[in-house]
Design a protein around this motif. Sequence first.
Motif, PDB file in Angstrom:
ATOM      1  N   LEU A  49       0.797  -1.227   0.000  1.00  0.00           N
ATOM      2  CA  LEU A  49       0.000   0.000   0.000  1.00  0.00           C
ATOM      3  C   LEU A  49       0.831   1.279   0.000  1.00  0.00           C
ATOM      4  O   LEU A  49       0.374   2.310  -0.496  1.00  0.00           O
ATOM      5  CB  LEU A  49      -0.933   0.010   1.216  1.00  0.00           C
ATOM      6  N   LEU A  50       2.020   1.235   0.571  1.00  0.00           N
ATOM      7  CA  LEU A  50       2.842   2.445   0.699  1.00  0.00           C
ATOM      8  C   LEU A  50       3.790   2.600  -0.488  1.00  0.00           C
ATOM      9  O   LEU A  50       4.179   1.604  -1.107  1.00  0.00           O
ATOM     10  CB  LEU A  50       3.665   2.382   1.987  1.00  0.00           C
ATOM     11  N   PRO A  51       4.180   3.837  -0.784  1.00  0.00           N
ATOM     12  CA  PRO A  51       5.221   4.034  -1.803  1.00  0.00           C
ATOM     13  C   PRO A  51       6.514   3.335  -1.367  1.00  0.00           C
ATOM     14  O   PRO A  51       6.752   3.142  -0.170  1.00  0.00           O
ATOM     15  CB  PRO A  51       5.415   5.550  -1.838  1.00  0.00           C
ATOM     16  N   ASP A  52       7.354   2.974  -2.329  1.00  0.00           N
ATOM     17  CA  ASP A  52       8.567   2.211  -2.046  1.00  0.00           C
ATOM     18  C   ASP A  52       9.444   2.849  -0.979  1.00  0.00           C
ATOM     19  O   ASP A  52       9.951   2.169  -0.090  1.00  0.00           O
ATOM     20  CB  ASP A  52       9.387   2.003  -3.323  1.00  0.00           C
ATOM     21  N   TYR A  53       9.634   4.174  -1.057  1.00  0.00           N
ATOM     22  CA  TYR A  53      10.531   4.829  -0.099  1.00  0.00           C
ATOM     23  C   TYR A  53       9.994   4.772   1.321  1.00  0.00           C
ATOM     24  O   TYR A  53      10.755   4.818   2.283  1.00  0.00           O
ATOM     25  CB  TYR A  53      10.814   6.276  -0.510  1.00  0.00           C
ATOM     26  N   LEU A  54       8.685   4.647   1.481  1.00  0.00           N
ATOM     27  CA  LEU A  54       8.104   4.524   2.815  1.00  0.00           C
ATOM     28  C   LEU A  54       7.988   3.067   3.256  1.00  0.00           C
ATOM     29  O   LEU A  54       8.184   2.754   4.428  1.00  0.00           O
ATOM     30  CB  LEU A  54       6.710   5.152   2.842  1.00  0.00           C
ATOM     31  N   ALA A  55       7.691   2.187   2.318  1.00  0.00           N
ATOM     32  CA  ALA A  55       7.459   0.778   2.660  1.00  0.00           C
ATOM     33  C   ALA A  55       8.677   0.156   3.328  1.00  0.00           C
ATOM     34  O   ALA A  55       8.534  -0.655   4.241  1.00  0.00           O
ATOM     35  CB  ALA A  55       7.091  -0.007   1.406  1.00  0.00           C
ATOM     36  N   ALA A  73      11.713   5.676  10.874  1.00  0.00           N
ATOM     37  CA  ALA A  73      13.091   5.912  11.310  1.00  0.00           C
ATOM     38  C   ALA A  73      13.352   7.361  11.692  1.00  0.00           C
ATOM     39  O   ALA A  73      14.195   7.632  12.537  1.00  0.00           O
ATOM     40  CB  ALA A  73      14.063   5.478  10.224  1.00  0.00           C
ATOM     41  N   HIS A  74      12.651   8.312  11.062  1.00  0.00           N
ATOM     42  CA  HIS A  74      12.878   9.714  11.403  1.00  0.00           C
ATOM     43  C   HIS A  74      11.630  10.544  11.135  1.00  0.00           C
ATOM     44  O   HIS A  74      10.663  10.085  10.528  1.00  0.00           O
ATOM     45  CB  HIS A  74      14.105  10.294  10.677  1.00  0.00           C
ATOM     46  N   SER A  75      11.649  11.769  11.611  1.00  0.00           N
ATOM     47  CA  SER A  75      10.452  12.608  11.611  1.00  0.00           C
ATOM     48  C   SER A  75       9.985  13.001  10.217  1.00  0.00           C
ATOM     49  O   SER A  75       8.790  13.212  10.007  1.00  0.00           O
ATOM     50  CB  SER A  75      10.682  13.853  12.466  1.00  0.00           C
ATOM     51  N   ALA A  76      10.881  13.094   9.242  1.00  0.00           N
ATOM     52  CA  ALA A  76      10.446  13.449   7.887  1.00  0.00           C
ATOM     53  C   ALA A  76       9.556  12.354   7.310  1.00  0.00           C
ATOM     54  O   ALA A  76       8.533  12.640   6.674  1.00  0.00           O
ATOM     55  CB  ALA A  76      11.657  13.680   6.989  1.00  0.00           C
ATOM     56  N   LEU A  77       9.924  11.111   7.548  1.00  0.00           N
ATOM     57  CA  LEU A  77       9.087  10.005   7.072  1.00  0.00           C
ATOM     58  C   LEU A  77       7.770   9.959   7.854  1.00  0.00           C
ATOM     59  O   LEU A  77       6.725   9.650   7.285  1.00  0.00           O
ATOM     60  CB  LEU A  77       9.824   8.678   7.228  1.00  0.00           C
ATOM     61  N   ALA A  78       7.821  10.266   9.138  1.00  0.00           N
ATOM     62  CA  ALA A  78       6.601  10.286   9.942  1.00  0.00           C
ATOM     63  C   ALA A  78       5.636  11.351   9.434  1.00  0.00           C
ATOM     64  O   ALA A  78       4.426  11.108   9.343  1.00  0.00           O
ATOM     65  CB  ALA A  78       6.945  10.530  11.407  1.00  0.00           C
TER      66      ALA A  78
END
Length: 161
Positions: A49-55, A73-78
């Motif tokens: 369901l998530l884009p590759d960079y998030l999955a 892993a970090h706040s930007a991804l959150a």
Amino acid sequence: MSRFSSFSKPFRPPKPQPVAEVLGRTDVFAALRAGVEQTAALQRDLAELLPDYLATSVEPGLLKDGSLALFTAHSALAARLRHLEPRLLADLQQRGWSVRALSVKVRPRPAKEPDPVKQARMTPAGAEALHSLSETLAPSPLQAALARMAARHRPGGSEKK
């Protein structure tokens, strides 16, 4: 005379067994197995369901009382995951997950060890060519850098200043 009786069998290590078989033997392990299987299934669905960079950077946590914790892993991804939250929630519900709310949390990964410092190697001919080039240049930062590099790679390895 042997100190072991003739009735004792030689020690043989137990045969390896599939984890699924071992986890199915008791109720406690069965519950653990169910939790592991649920987390694995949730991880597979999130990867789809998530884009590759998030999955690759999102890990599911506990699904308790309809609330699912997701770890990044970090706040930007959150922050990016929070933008996708309404769509992700609907997609998970469509796939049969009883999720009413998502909780996005940052869980930093341990820092990996730094890459080893590269140790450049140069042939004596290359070092001599750099030394010759540095002697033809006018005094400048480039000339000084070439002279230091040539000195470091010449036989003896000591810099001349």
